[in-house]
Design a protein around this motif. Sequence first.
Motif, PDB file in Angstrom:
ATOM      1  N   VAL A  98       0.734  -1.144   0.118  1.00  0.00           N
ATOM      2  CA  VAL A  98      -0.489   0.126  -0.233  1.00  0.00           C
ATOM      3  C   VAL A  98       0.867   1.251  -0.335  1.00  0.00           C
ATOM      4  CG1 VAL A  98      -1.590   1.542   1.325  1.00  0.00           C
ATOM      5  CG2 VAL A  98      -2.078  -0.577   1.357  1.00  0.00           C
ATOM      6  N   LEU A  99       1.917   1.560   0.871  1.00  0.00           N
ATOM      7  CA  LEU A  99       2.401   2.754   0.872  1.00  0.00           C
ATOM      8  C   LEU A  99       3.318   3.107   0.014  1.00  0.00           C
ATOM      9  CD1 LEU A  99       3.417   5.515   3.085  1.00  0.00           C
ATOM     10  CD2 LEU A  99       5.538   3.404   3.329  1.00  0.00           C
ATOM     11  N   PRO A 100       4.277   1.964  -0.729  1.00  0.00           N
ATOM     12  CA  PRO A 100       4.932   1.841  -1.558  1.00  0.00           C
ATOM     13  C   PRO A 100       3.930   2.605  -3.540  1.00  0.00           C
ATOM     14  CG  PRO A 100       5.231   0.119  -0.731  1.00  0.00           C
ATOM     15  CD  PRO A 100       4.813   0.869  -0.027  1.00  0.00           C
ATOM     16  N   CYS A 101       2.731   1.677  -2.786  1.00  0.00           N
ATOM     17  CA  CYS A 101       1.805   2.490  -4.331  1.00  0.00           C
ATOM     18  C   CYS A 101       1.475   3.337  -4.116  1.00  0.00           C
ATOM     19  CB  CYS A 101       0.866   1.614  -4.540  1.00  0.00           C
ATOM     20  SG  CYS A 101       1.582  -0.474  -5.193  1.00  0.00           S
ATOM     21  N   CYS A 102       1.086   4.716  -2.725  1.00  0.00           N
ATOM     22  CA  CYS A 102       0.641   5.084  -2.391  1.00  0.00           C
ATOM     23  C   CYS A 102       1.643   6.060  -2.966  1.00  0.00           C
ATOM     24  CB  CYS A 102      -0.030   5.813  -1.076  1.00  0.00           C
ATOM     25  SG  CYS A 102      -1.268   4.387  -0.751  1.00  0.00           S
ATOM     26  N   ILE A 103       3.311   5.815  -2.884  1.00  0.00           N
ATOM     27  CA  ILE A 103       4.484   7.038  -2.867  1.00  0.00           C
ATOM     28  C   ILE A 103       4.171   7.705  -4.400  1.00  0.00           C
ATOM     29  CG2 ILE A 103       6.750   7.290  -3.381  1.00  0.00           C
ATOM     30  CD1 ILE A 103       6.192   5.937  -0.001  1.00  0.00           C
ATOM     31  N   ILE A 104       4.463   6.203  -5.000  1.00  0.00           N
ATOM     32  CA  ILE A 104       4.561   6.495  -6.975  1.00  0.00           C
ATOM     33  C   ILE A 104       3.157   7.138  -7.601  1.00  0.00           C
ATOM     34  CG2 ILE A 104       4.266   4.846  -8.613  1.00  0.00           C
ATOM     35  CD1 ILE A 104       5.728   2.793  -7.274  1.00  0.00           C
ATOM     36  N   SER A 105       1.975   7.023  -7.041  1.00  0.00           N
ATOM     37  CA  SER A 105       1.227   7.103  -7.431  1.00  0.00           C
ATOM     38  C   SER A 105       0.821   9.205  -7.148  1.00  0.00           C
ATOM     39  CB  SER A 105      -0.791   6.660  -6.800  1.00  0.00           C
ATOM     40  OG  SER A 105      -0.760   5.308  -6.769  1.00  0.00           O
ATOM     41  N   LEU A 106       1.750   9.411  -5.815  1.00  0.00           N
ATOM     42  CA  LEU A 106       1.493  10.642  -5.752  1.00  0.00           C
ATOM     43  C   LEU A 106       2.817  11.208  -6.641  1.00  0.00           C
ATOM     44  CD1 LEU A 106       1.985  11.186  -1.773  1.00  0.00           C
ATOM     45  CD2 LEU A 106       0.170  12.244  -3.167  1.00  0.00           C
ATOM     46  N   LEU A 107       3.561  11.068  -7.177  1.00  0.00           N
ATOM     47  CA  LEU A 107       4.294  11.425  -8.053  1.00  0.00           C
ATOM     48  C   LEU A 107       3.684  11.142  -9.852  1.00  0.00           C
ATOM     49  CD1 LEU A 107       8.202  10.492  -6.191  1.00  0.00           C
ATOM     50  CD2 LEU A 107       6.802  12.020  -6.241  1.00  0.00           C
ATOM     51  N   VAL A 108       3.533   9.891 -10.346  1.00  0.00           N
ATOM     52  CA  VAL A 108       3.172   9.797 -11.188  1.00  0.00           C
ATOM     53  C   VAL A 108       1.626  10.604 -11.436  1.00  0.00           C
ATOM     54  CG1 VAL A 108       1.277   8.167 -12.320  1.00  0.00           C
ATOM     55  CG2 VAL A 108       3.265   7.338 -11.283  1.00  0.00           C
ATOM     56  N   LEU A 109       0.861  11.037 -10.366  1.00  0.00           N
ATOM     57  CA  LEU A 109      -0.409  11.983 -10.473  1.00  0.00           C
ATOM     58  C   LEU A 109      -0.172  13.698 -10.851  1.00  0.00           C
ATOM     59  CD1 LEU A 109      -3.153  12.659 -10.122  1.00  0.00           C
ATOM     60  CD2 LEU A 109      -3.120  12.854  -7.529  1.00  0.00           C
ATOM     61  N   PHE A 110       1.179  13.720  -9.956  1.00  0.00           N
ATOM     62  CA  PHE A 110       1.849  14.566 -10.132  1.00  0.00           C
ATOM     63  C   PHE A 110       2.361  15.249 -11.629  1.00  0.00           C
ATOM     64  CE2 PHE A 110       5.840  17.582 -10.074  1.00  0.00           C
ATOM     65  CZ  PHE A 110       5.124  18.759  -9.522  1.00  0.00           C
ATOM     66  N   TYR A 111       3.180  13.874 -12.239  1.00  0.00           N
ATOM     67  CA  TYR A 111       3.580  14.449 -12.908  1.00  0.00           C
ATOM     68  C   TYR A 111       2.554  14.645 -14.464  1.00  0.00           C
ATOM     69  CZ  TYR A 111       8.524  13.899 -11.093  1.00  0.00           C
ATOM     70  OH  TYR A 111       9.248  13.751  -9.941  1.00  0.00           O
ATOM     71  N   SER A 112       2.003  13.755 -14.488  1.00  0.00           N
ATOM     72  CA  SER A 112       0.681  13.492 -15.291  1.00  0.00           C
ATOM     73  C   SER A 112       0.025  14.369 -15.556  1.00  0.00           C
ATOM     74  CB  SER A 112      -0.393  11.987 -14.457  1.00  0.00           C
ATOM     75  OG  SER A 112       0.217  11.167 -15.349  1.00  0.00           O
ATOM     76  N   VAL A 113      -0.202  15.295 -14.312  1.00  0.00           N
ATOM     77  CA  VAL A 113      -0.957  16.690 -14.078  1.00  0.00           C
ATOM     78  C   VAL A 113       0.201  17.668 -15.318  1.00  0.00           C
ATOM     79  CG1 VAL A 113      -1.729  18.641 -13.350  1.00  0.00           C
ATOM     80  CG2 VAL A 113      -2.578  16.760 -12.543  1.00  0.00           C
ATOM     81  N   MET A 114       0.858  17.871 -14.445  1.00  0.00           N
ATOM     82  CA  MET A 114       1.837  18.441 -15.132  1.00  0.00           C
ATOM     83  C   MET A 114       2.253  18.398 -17.239  1.00  0.00           C
ATOM     84  SD  MET A 114       4.922  18.803 -12.957  1.00  0.00           S
ATOM     85  CE  MET A 114       6.095  19.740 -14.842  1.00  0.00           C
ATOM     86  N   ALA A 115       2.509  17.697 -17.677  1.00  0.00           N
ATOM     87  CA  ALA A 115       2.523  16.922 -19.371  1.00  0.00           C
ATOM     88  C   ALA A 115       1.042  16.995 -19.882  1.00  0.00           C
ATOM     89  CB  ALA A 115       2.337  15.997 -18.920  1.00  0.00           C
ATOM     90  N   ILE A 116      -0.179  17.128 -19.191  1.00  0.00           N
ATOM     91  CA  ILE A 116      -1.657  17.684 -19.550  1.00  0.00           C
ATOM     92  C   ILE A 116      -1.648  18.330 -19.541  1.00  0.00           C
ATOM     93  CG2 ILE A 116      -3.662  17.296 -19.965  1.00  0.00           C
ATOM     94  CD1 ILE A 116      -3.935  14.369 -17.793  1.00  0.00           C
ATOM     95  N   THR A 117      -1.150  19.759 -18.556  1.00  0.00           N
ATOM     96  CA  THR A 117      -1.646  21.799 -18.452  1.00  0.00           C
ATOM     97  C   THR A 117      -0.242  21.971 -19.296  1.00  0.00           C
ATOM     98  OG1 THR A 117      -0.385  21.267 -16.051  1.00  0.00           O
ATOM     99  CG2 THR A 117      -2.946  21.104 -16.586  1.00  0.00           C
ATOM    100  N   GLU A 118       0.618  20.692 -19.682  1.00  0.00           N
ATOM    101  CA  GLU A 118       2.013  21.552 -20.486  1.00  0.00           C
ATOM    102  C   GLU A 118       2.396  22.390 -19.528  1.00  0.00           C
ATOM    103  OE1 GLU A 118       1.192  22.990 -24.127  1.00  0.00           O
ATOM    104  OE2 GLU A 118       0.124  20.840 -25.229  1.00  0.00           O
TER     105      GLU A 118
END
Length: 582
Positions: A281-301
């Motif tokens: 759970v925790l490793p997945c949460c850690i990775i998910s936070l980073l993936v979410l952040f970078y995904s939003v950055m990519a979508i919003t350019e």
Amino acid sequence: MANHRKPSKHDVQMSPLPTSISIKREQMKARRRAKKREKQQQKQNLGEAVYQQVQKLTQQDNDDSNGGFDGNHNSTSFAVNVLYGMINATIVLPVIMSFGSIIYQDKYFTPYLPTLIRLTTYSGVVHQLVFSSSSSLPFAIGQVQDAGLIFLSKIASRVVQYCSQEDGAHSSCSDQEILATTTVGLAICTAVLGVGVVIIGRLNLASYVQKLPTAVVGGYLAFIGFFCGQSGLGLMAGIDIRGLQDWYLLFDPHRLELILPGVVGGLTIFLLVRGIRHMAVLPCCIISLLVLFYSVMAITETSFEEVTEMGLISEAEDPPVWYHTWDFLQPEHVVWEALFNSSQAMTLFTMILVVALSSSLDIAAIELELGSKLDYNHELRTVGLSNIVSGLLGGYTGSYIFSQSIFTLRAGIRSRVTGYVVAAVELISVVLPFALTSYVPNFFFASLLVMICVDLMVEWLWDVRHKITKAEYAVALSTFVLMQLVGVEGGIIGGILIFVVLYMMGCDMGTPDPNSITPVSSVSSVASLIHLDQWTTESDESDGTQPPNNDGVVASYGSTAATVTSNAYQHSQDVQSMVISV
């Protein structure tokens, strides 16, 4: 009719065994003797008690035909050791980096945080190498821990205050002098702490250190949680918060926007890992936070420069090449008057006692999991040695991380490879040509700090009321409030005085029937909040044993906390002893 006597076994002449059978029997005996000698050597290396418990948790190949481990088993074991080293590194690395931001939470250090966090991570490397090399527990995980954070942060902030003021005695100091005084001073304090812990272990004083009242320690643990949460909020808002009197600064629309992701992330992680209770759970949460952040950055350019201007990533100077990480450590530029004064000496003395106590709790947690006695004083000497080495090399305080150590033990790991893998991953993060903090949002680290905050404060200010007496609960709350008003040292002293007064007045300070004291075996770190009794390991499945029953809730990352249960309370007739329930 003749009386025939039934032949006895003495009348039977045993024919000699065929040569091939005799040779095979001798070979089997030789293999058994070799295995016995190997086990005896392992017992000497590990210690009798530890060896017996590790044997129960480790799947072994007992086939006499191959005389022990085969090639495939060794290969698989090494791969498993590396895997668990990576899992542990995934958990401890972000937490250590967030701890670095706590130590240097003063606003003055913000431009230098990438380098200072590198120093903190490097300290984790040193501690892990020392524990993996010298500890009697081959599965041990030792890192920078939370018990000394408050004290190190206070020492660093006092240095900045002293060196920044101008009066008749001295003028304000240069940045070079402030950074040198802080880094060298914290390293010296760490080494002195190590010497103090070694002395406590050498003089067999561990049992006396453990007599600090449980309720007082509970209030201190709650304050650690509050301190971590407050530091996380300040990190996200980009301001220096020293206490409740500064919280009004957070109620700014822009700062609230910056704080919201970290608060939501921390609460979400806390609820998920507490509800699901699985190692992933925790490793997945850690990775998910980073993936979410970078995904939003990519979508919003959005670029990293824009994100930094928005305040989601701290603006800091580019760190030097990794081998210049220690450039701040310049003894010739140290302002010694900022280190050697009565207030710093009192903080250092209190830090030694608290770290010695918390290290004893780490050892107690591992001991309860093993089910056999450990030599507290010997293990304290190991902790002291680790801090001496860390301090001499410019690092910070550390100890056993009992939750990750027990996780590794329960997985059947007996090799020191796991610890070396953790150190290697941390070392890679130190030598990277760029600073991780320049590409990781502040709310990522703050989410972990908020999670620690919620866990410790809920456990020690709310859940604990059902596990201790009303008088003890009053002491815990009083200690927490006093720390808010008069600081950590004054809060601990005041909590002890309140405890003694209530005890002398005849209040029930908790004296359960010793026969009812049954340690439970549920450990989860505040960094991971993972319950070991929910982890399915190969060793558990192989021997058919069931995980122990769990009556507790959440323990802590590192050194400071453990779940209190009514069946796992230990007491002293004169001064109530600290308890740890694994």
